[in-house]
Structure formats: C-alpha cells, structure tokens
Design an enzyme around this catalytic site. Sequence first.
Site, PDB file in Angstrom:
ATOM      1  N   GLU A   9     -19.621  -8.441   8.993  1.00  0.00           N
ATOM      2  CA  GLU A   9     -20.691  -7.771   9.716  1.00  0.00           C
ATOM      3  C   GLU A   9     -21.678  -8.750  10.337  1.00  0.00           C
ATOM      4  O   GLU A   9     -22.165  -8.526  11.456  1.00  0.00           O
ATOM      5  CB  GLU A   9     -21.428  -6.810   8.775  1.00  0.00           C
ATOM      6  CG  GLU A   9     -20.595  -5.618   8.316  1.00  0.00           C
ATOM      7  CD  GLU A   9     -19.767  -5.907   7.073  1.00  0.00           C
ATOM      8  OE1 GLU A   9     -19.096  -4.983   6.589  1.00  0.00           O
ATOM      9  OE2 GLU A   9     -19.791  -7.063   6.588  1.00  0.00           O
ATOM     10  N   ARG A  43     -25.805  -5.325   5.825  1.00  0.00           N
ATOM     11  CA  ARG A  43     -25.285  -6.638   5.465  1.00  0.00           C
ATOM     12  C   ARG A  43     -25.567  -7.685   6.550  1.00  0.00           C
ATOM     13  O   ARG A  43     -25.395  -8.873   6.318  1.00  0.00           O
ATOM     14  CB  ARG A  43     -23.782  -6.543   5.225  1.00  0.00           C
ATOM     15  CG  ARG A  43     -23.375  -5.427   4.277  1.00  0.00           C
ATOM     16  CD  ARG A  43     -21.909  -5.483   3.934  1.00  0.00           C
ATOM     17  NE  ARG A  43     -21.656  -6.532   2.955  1.00  0.00           N
ATOM     18  CZ  ARG A  43     -20.438  -6.852   2.526  1.00  0.00           C
ATOM     19  NH1 ARG A  43     -19.379  -6.234   3.006  1.00  0.00           N
ATOM     20  NH2 ARG A  43     -20.274  -7.802   1.635  1.00  0.00           N
ATOM     21  N   LYS A  89       0.840  -1.194   0.000  1.00  0.00           N
ATOM     22  CA  LYS A  89       0.000   0.000   0.000  1.00  0.00           C
ATOM     23  C   LYS A  89       0.877   1.246   0.000  1.00  0.00           C
ATOM     24  O   LYS A  89       1.886   1.309   0.697  1.00  0.00           O
ATOM     25  CB  LYS A  89      -0.904   0.020   1.233  1.00  0.00           C
ATOM     26  CG  LYS A  89      -2.080  -0.919   1.165  1.00  0.00           C
ATOM     27  CD  LYS A  89      -2.976  -0.744   2.385  1.00  0.00           C
ATOM     28  CE  LYS A  89      -4.201  -1.629   2.310  1.00  0.00           C
ATOM     29  NZ  LYS A  89      -5.082  -1.474   3.483  1.00  0.00           N
TER      30      LYS A  89
END
Length: 614
Positions: free
Chosen positions: A363, A391, A278
Amino acid sequence: MYPLLDSIDAPAQLRQLQRTDLPQLARELRDFLIASVSQTGGHLSSNLGTVELSIALHYVFNTPFDRIVWDVGHQTYAHKILTGRRQAMAGLRKKNGVSGFPRRAESEYDAFGTAHSSTSISAALGMAVAAKLAQSERKAIAVIGDGAMTAGMAFEALNNAGPMNADLLVILNDNDMSISRPVGALSNHLAKLLSGRFYTTARKAGEKVLGMVPPVLELARRAEEHVKGMVTPGTLFEEFGFNYIGPIDGHDLDVLVSTLSNIKKLAGPQFLHIVTKKGKGLPAAEADPILYHGVAPFDPAVGIIAQPGGRPSYTQVFGEWLCDMAELDSRLVGITPAMREGSGLVEFSKRFPDRYFDVGIAEQHAVTFAGGLACEGFKPVVAIYSTFLQRAYDQLIHDIALQNLPVLFAIDRGGLVGADGPTHAGSFDLSYLRCLPNMTVMTPADENECRQMLYTAFRLDAPTAVRYPRGTGPGIPISQEMAALPIGKGELRRPGREVALLAFGSMLHPCLEAAETLGASVANMRFVKPLDEALITELAGTHRLLVTVEENTLLGGAGSAVVECLARHGLSVPVLQLGLPDEFLGQGTPAELLAGCGLDKPGIIAAVTRRLAE
C-alpha cells in the site's frame, strides 16, 4: 462421522496419534472444512490449502507454548478446528461467534492477532527475541504466503532477523507457484537433507576449520550457494542470514513432519519454503481458487452458482465509471494493491492493460507510485479499501497531500463491513482524511451520487477521496452522464421543524426514514471537507437541535467538523453526534452492527427523542 477428528479437542491429543494416522486426519479435516464453510460462508480456497501444514505444525511443535503466527490469518480455519473450536465453527464470522482471523482474546493458541498482511515475521521475531532474553526454549514460527511477501514490511523483518540470530522459523506458503516450479521427489529429499543435523554440523565444522583461512572459507561459501542455487531458489533468503530449506510439497505430511522435526532442533533463523495448492480437495475450488476465495453459503455437490443480477454494488459502480472515464481521458491510470477483484478493477484490467497497475500487497508503494505518475501529468486513481489505506498514511501525507498532487483515492469498504469484523472495518477514514491540508473528502449517499462524485473528484487538480460503503446502495437509478457537483455544497433533502439531521454518505436514507417520524429536516451533506458551512449555519439558525449522523468514529469525524464550524461562527446551537463509538466493534451482519450503534431508523429516532426530552 470423523473418527479421528472428533477425538481431537486440543493439539496435545493430536500429538498422541501415530504419524501413519495423519493422512486420514487430513482427509477428515478437509471434508469437515468444506461441509462447515459451505454452511457459514467464509474463506475457503486458502484454508483447504493449509490443512496438512496446520496438522504438521501442531504435531511437531508444543503449542501453545511454542508460538505460531499466521500471516493475514484468513487461512487458519484448520488451526482453529484443531485447537478446540471445532463445534464453534458453526458460528464462524457471525455475531459473538468465531472470528475469521486469529484473535488473541479468542484462544491461547492464537499467538498474535492478524488480518492485515505481512506482519507475521515481525511479530514472530519479537517473540523469538523475547524467548532468547528469557532464556526460554520456546519456538516462534511465522507462516506467510507468497503474496504477503510482496510487502516491504516482510523484508524489513527478514533484514532485521538475520543479525539477531534468534530461533525463528519462517514458513513461506507458496500457493500460487509465483516463486517456484512444482516440486518433486528430488527437492523433497534435498529439504530433508538440508534440514538435518548432519548437514548443519558438517557445515559449522567446515566453517570453523576454513575460518582460519578466510579466502578459502569465502570460496567454500560461494560453492555452497551455487550448489544449492541449482536446485533451490533460496539464495535471496540466505543473504538475509536465514538457512533456506525447500521447496517441499506442502501436502505431503511425511515430508512436512520430518522436515519440521529436523528444523525444530536447529538454532538460529530458518526459512522453510513449502508449495501448496489453493482449494486442495475440492475440484471446483482448485479450478477457480479466486471464485472460492471468499464464499457465501453454497452446496458443495453443486458448487457456487452465479445469482441473477440485482442492484449494483458501489464497487461495481466504481468499476464501470473507471472504464467510462478511461475512454474519455487517456491520462487516467488505475492502481490497486493486490485487490483487483475486491476493488472492481477486473474489467478495467482487461480493457486497459497498459494503464492498469497491480503493485502487490504494498500500500505504501501504491500511494507514492501514484504520486510519481501525477508529477508527470497522469491522473492516477488508487482503488483501495479504507482499512488498507491506513497502512500508507505517511505516504498520503508526505507524498501526496503535502505536494498537492492530483491523485484520486476511491475508498471502498468505508464504515462497517460485517463478517470480517474490526480488522477490516473502515471506521476511521473520515477522521484521518479530513485533517489533511489540500484534501477534498466526499461521501456519496447513493449509487448515482457515487458516480458523479468520482467524476467530480477526477476533474480536480488536487488530492481527493471518494469514500463509499461495502455492498449495494438504496437502488437509485444511475445516470451515465458525467456531471460534476459543486465543491463543498450539500443539499436540503427534506424540510422539517425543530430538528435537522445532517447526514453524511450512507446515513442519508436511514435519516430520511427517521425524519418521517420525527418531522425533522434532513440535509445530505455530501462533503466532509470542505463542509457546506452556509447550509450548516442556516440550519443552526432555524432549528432547536442539529444531529450529525455518520458511519465513522465519532472522534474527529464529520460530526466534529460540524461542531468546529459552529464554533468558528460563534453559534451555540446544541449538537447531537451519532456515529461509531470509541471501541473496536465485533463482527456480525451490517444490519446488526448498525442497529447496535443506533445508526438505523429506530436508533436515530430513539437518540433524538431522548435528547429532546432532556
């Protein structure tokens, strides 16, 4: 300025380049990304990490005929630039501009709209099976990050993909080194070997010969697994029925292109594991990829400079309350589905590490995990964005509300969110929460009320939700005292005549501003469930028009609750409902979006004036 990049307006032009030109293109593309995002803001670290992968995919595969599905999609800026949207990047995440995520309506190269995590393998598998049914040579590729692999949906898709034997390529972009150690020349060379036709042909021939003697075939398979397992972590994916290849250096274009070219010739489910960094190419982002994950405009030469503190955001108010409450009550535990920074749990995670649980992008698990803790006498607080709680709706109903468990949902990003657009807007939570039995739903109008509502909710022995917007509040001083509010009671904030504005949450202050012009009464309703029915019926008896104002879809929202209340009491006073329309709203600044919905001072005044004139 960018000799190669400026000549590419479509992947077909990219494929005309020599392989030796690709490293230069990667440098130009990375420089362009830094310059562009520093002007517009947006996701930076993740996009700097996928430059070479984006180039290699469009170089090897025949896009848009071949389908690429990018998981989450916040790492697709390089993909967008290479597919004809380089000039449009100046409008990234702005009203009527380029979306920060893949969007099918935006480009034929955006094969599937993504912005929520862990959907790519399922979608790409559907495309691969469609190609198989149509007897097409089309390829389907899913690009998924190591964080997104923590979600059950990704593993459901992997489990389903193997037996289907479709031509699906899953690329695991491991950018956190959470699965593998850094890769080197040996693993790069091995990946080329394992993706080559010689290895694949030899493997199939061996299976055919040894298949006549099943015990020997099983022995050979086990031996192959052990040999590959010594240098690769792919046994898990092999068990799902994938041919595992990697890990390889995701910034080495020669290795990427060679490996992808080999894989393109293979049939059946393939799994390529790449390792990237990243923030690649921007030292400050490499050093702190979280800080540079989502950025506001900044000077690349200077980097991100911390701004002096202003008004606290609702997220900060929640984070401070959580720590204060944890000091007072040892039963409190904090849960987040991979949103520690975004949901304001950084300080809590440091001060109370034993009571802090980041469950990953999961979730559904987060909600039921909280339910299990609540069964054993703890008081879970689930910090979650409104759009992500969607979700876990079945778990919210079946595992929490049905069992009446005392779980507090601190719902961030309720309402419109601005530049992230419709995929991240919390447009529906009041509707999907208020219909659940046992659920209490609160909407704070300011920072202080948010803190007091969190305390009120925590004290209840039942499921509760405190729903607050993104960003800062109106600047109301915050009392550090923990003071519980009376359940289901609103307050009359401004007496007026003829018109009563019933404001829910963030809409109180636009209503107060509009009321000065309209001469209207204003009620801060505070609770969506239970409603303050006494206040509603009182206002209905003394006003010509009731106006409900909410930052939620009008369908089934707080305004609908008020209309239902009036019907129960046999009252026929006219009601004007103001809120979000029955459509997915685009991106833009919060002020632009609210004005477009008529949820600012001028919009409220105009809507009420029109209704009174009818």
